[in-house]
Design a protein around this motif. Structure first.
Motif, PDB file in Angstrom:
ATOM      1  N   ILE A 425      55.565  11.519  61.615  1.00  0.00           N
ATOM      2  CA  ILE A 425      54.377  12.272  62.039  1.00  0.00           C
ATOM      3  C   ILE A 425      53.462  11.402  62.893  1.00  0.00           C
ATOM      4  O   ILE A 425      52.948  11.831  63.942  1.00  0.00           O
ATOM      5  CB  ILE A 425      53.630  12.815  60.807  1.00  0.00           C
ATOM      6  N   VAL A 426      53.252  10.166  62.449  1.00  0.00           N
ATOM      7  CA  VAL A 426      52.372   9.264  63.198  1.00  0.00           C
ATOM      8  C   VAL A 426      52.966   8.925  64.567  1.00  0.00           C
ATOM      9  O   VAL A 426      52.259   8.919  65.587  1.00  0.00           O
ATOM     10  CB  VAL A 426      52.108   7.988  62.383  1.00  0.00           C
ATOM     11  N   ILE A 427      54.256   8.671  64.615  1.00  0.00           N
ATOM     12  CA  ILE A 427      54.907   8.343  65.899  1.00  0.00           C
ATOM     13  C   ILE A 427      54.833   9.523  66.859  1.00  0.00           C
ATOM     14  O   ILE A 427      54.553   9.356  68.057  1.00  0.00           O
ATOM     15  CB  ILE A 427      56.371   7.919  65.651  1.00  0.00           C
ATOM     16  N   ILE A 428      55.070  10.727  66.347  1.00  0.00           N
ATOM     17  CA  ILE A 428      54.988  11.915  67.205  1.00  0.00           C
ATOM     18  C   ILE A 428      53.562  12.096  67.739  1.00  0.00           C
ATOM     19  O   ILE A 428      53.348  12.390  68.919  1.00  0.00           O
ATOM     20  CB  ILE A 428      55.449  13.157  66.432  1.00  0.00           C
ATOM     21  N   GLY A 429      52.572  11.919  66.849  1.00  0.00           N
ATOM     22  CA  GLY A 429      51.177  12.048  67.289  1.00  0.00           C
ATOM     23  C   GLY A 429      50.808  11.005  68.328  1.00  0.00           C
ATOM     24  O   GLY A 429      50.135  11.310  69.326  1.00  0.00           O
ATOM     25  N   PHE A 430      51.242   9.756  68.116  1.00  0.00           N
ATOM     26  CA  PHE A 430      50.960   8.684  69.065  1.00  0.00           C
ATOM     27  C   PHE A 430      51.598   8.984  70.428  1.00  0.00           C
ATOM     28  O   PHE A 430      50.937   8.892  71.477  1.00  0.00           O
ATOM     29  CB  PHE A 430      51.489   7.360  68.500  1.00  0.00           C
ATOM     30  N   THR A 431      52.880   9.350  70.419  1.00  0.00           N
ATOM     31  CA  THR A 431      53.586   9.616  71.683  1.00  0.00           C
ATOM     32  C   THR A 431      52.994  10.817  72.402  1.00  0.00           C
ATOM     33  O   THR A 431      52.785  10.794  73.631  1.00  0.00           O
ATOM     34  CB  THR A 431      55.076   9.846  71.399  1.00  0.00           C
ATOM     35  N   PHE A 432      52.705  11.862  71.654  1.00  0.00           N
ATOM     36  CA  PHE A 432      52.154  13.077  72.256  1.00  0.00           C
ATOM     37  C   PHE A 432      50.806  12.800  72.912  1.00  0.00           C
ATOM     38  O   PHE A 432      50.550  13.216  74.056  1.00  0.00           O
ATOM     39  CB  PHE A 432      52.015  14.148  71.175  1.00  0.00           C
ATOM     40  N   SER A 433      49.934  12.109  72.201  1.00  0.00           N
ATOM     41  CA  SER A 433      48.599  11.827  72.756  1.00  0.00           C
ATOM     42  C   SER A 433      48.693  10.921  73.981  1.00  0.00           C
ATOM     43  O   SER A 433      47.950  11.101  74.963  1.00  0.00           O
ATOM     44  CB  SER A 433      47.718  11.174  71.687  1.00  0.00           C
TER      45      SER A 433
END
Length: 453
Positions: A425-433
């Motif tokens: 979840i954190v990796i997806i949020g970081f990459t998306f932002s």
């Protein structure tokens, strides 16, 4: 930018009719009206585009289309993009930090799911222990009847049945746990959280997921861990109970059927033995082959005596008077011997009570009747032996209370959560932002450039 008189005329024409830039039919119509060739008009418009003389005009007519056209046609300079991102690095870092922190907080407060799995051994079928199995073993082609039923699908059907599911719901109070309005809603929620599969090696796995709520305390996690293991093991217990009940019910039906046939066989065997006894008494028959052999020997002796008397009579009739006592005696003796042979052959002038041997003419018929009666007694005896064994086996199967499933692994209390995957979840949020921020800066810079032109 200096334009020729002809190009200025074309430019004024485009201002009046801007659709001629991209619409061939409009361009052809306007060219005819003003005395131009469509090809000439198209070429001049292309020259004006190269000069950039149409950018401002097209932007006022359709700003979005002009933006898209410039975005597609203009080359992207990587050094320029890097410069833009570096200058706006604080914006990018701020967005990435805020979204990543939000993803971390979200993953920490969202419900945790714990999974416990119980594993069953591949079930072995014992259906061949019944009456069909015994018959198939004694028949010449009995192996064709032994299909070898696989009980794995039966286990799957029992585990997924409404009976087992409702039992789990009532045992663990899942209507309140899932906050369902009724049993039907609870069934839907339970099926979504239970996974029953047959693995490639043949084992059956029963996995149960139990989730906590939002902002859950540590005690709720402990209850979810314990509940997942208890539910997985309860599924196995219910599988054994239901399967055992079905087998006992089947054994009961089989026992009743065999018992009915067993009691009928006792009656049939008694009747066959009684008919055999009556036949022996009526015909004074103990052993037909031995009695027939004795009758043949007796008849041979009588026949030999008759022939001897006839020879002796022939000799005497040549030397003595026919009324001589010896001649008369031999004639009477030969006559009685013939009568006795007829009696032995056809049973003439002799009652059944006086018969010691069966008449020769009756031997084939009596032999057939004796064979049929003997065969009937043997059939009923064989069936009696078989049904007695099966009847006792059916009573044992009906009373048997042994476990019907083999548990390879019981459901254990899980130490780790099954989901959510916080790192993902954190990796997806970081990459998306990061990607969205960079795209935002890129398009913002292009828009500013276009509007400035």
């Amino acid at each position: 930018m200096k334009l020729t008189t002809h190009e200025k005329t074309i430019l004024e024409l485009i201002k009046k009719h801007p659709d001629i830039v991209d619409n061939p039919s409009s361009r052809k119509l306007i060219a005819q009206q003003y005395g131009f060739k469509e090809k000439t008009l198209r070429n001049r418009i292309g020259d004006l585009k190269k000069y950039g003389a149409l950018d401002d005009l097209l932007l006022r007519a359709n700003p979005l289309q002009s933006f898209e056209s410039n975005y597609v046609n203009d080359e992207i300079s990587m050094p320029l993009l890097v410069s833009i991102f570096w200058n706006e690095r604080h914006l990018i870092l701020r967005n990435v930090f805020i979204v990543s922190l939000s993803a971390i907080i979200f993953s920490l407060i969202m419900p945790k799911t714990f999974r416990s799995t119980a594993v069953l051994m591949h079930p072995s079928s014992d259906d061949q222990s019944g009456i069909l199995g015994a018959l198939s073993q004694q028949m010449p082609f009995g192996s064709l009847m032994q299909g070898g039923k696989d009980e794995s699908m039966d286990f799957m059907a029992i585990l997924k049945s409404r009976t087992v599911m409702e039992s789990v719901i009532h045992e663990f109070g899942l209507i309140d746990f899932y906050q369902s309005d009724n049993v039907e809603r609870a069934l839907e929620s339970l099926r979504e959280n239970v996974n029953i599969e047959i693995q490639e090696e043949g084992t059956i796995t029963t996995s149960v997921n139990v989730s906590t709520g939002w902002f859950h305390p540590e005690e709720e996690e402990l209850n979810a861990r314990q509940m997942s293991a208890s539910m997985a093991n309860y599924f196995i217990d219910q599988l054994d109970a239901v399967n055992k009940g079905l087998k006992i019910e089947k054994a009961s039906f089989q026992r009743l059927f065999i018992e009915k046939r067993y009691r009928q066989n006792i009656v049939d065997l008694k009747n066959a033995e009684e008919n055999f006894k009556i036949f022996q008494e009526d015909h004074k028959m103990i052993s037909l082959p031995e009695q027939t052999n004795a009758a043949i020997q007796a008849a041979s002796a009588i026949k030999a005596q008759q022939l001897a008397s006839e020879v002796q009579l022939g000799v005497l009739t040549k030397t003595l008077n026919p009324n001589h006592p010896n001649v008369v005696r031999l004639n009477n003796e030969i006559k009685e011997l013939k009568i006795k042979l007829n009696e032995m052959e056809y049973g003439y002038n002799i009652s059944d009570q006086d018969k010691l041997f069966p008449s020769f003419s009756e031997v084939p018929e009596l032999g057939i009747q004796l064979m049929r009666l003997t065969r009937e007694v043997e059939i009923q005896n064989t069936l009696f032996t078989f049904l007695t064994q099966q009847y006792e086996d059916a009573k044992i199967q009906e009373a048997k209370n042994t476990p019907t499933v083999q548990v390879l692994d019981k459901g254990k209390i899980p130490e780790l959560k099954y989901k959510p995957a916080r790192a993902r979840i954190v990796i997806i949020g970081f990459t998306f932002s990061l990607v969205i921020s960079m795209y935002y800066l890129h398009f913002l810079n292009r828009w500013k450039k276009i509007t400035a032109n």
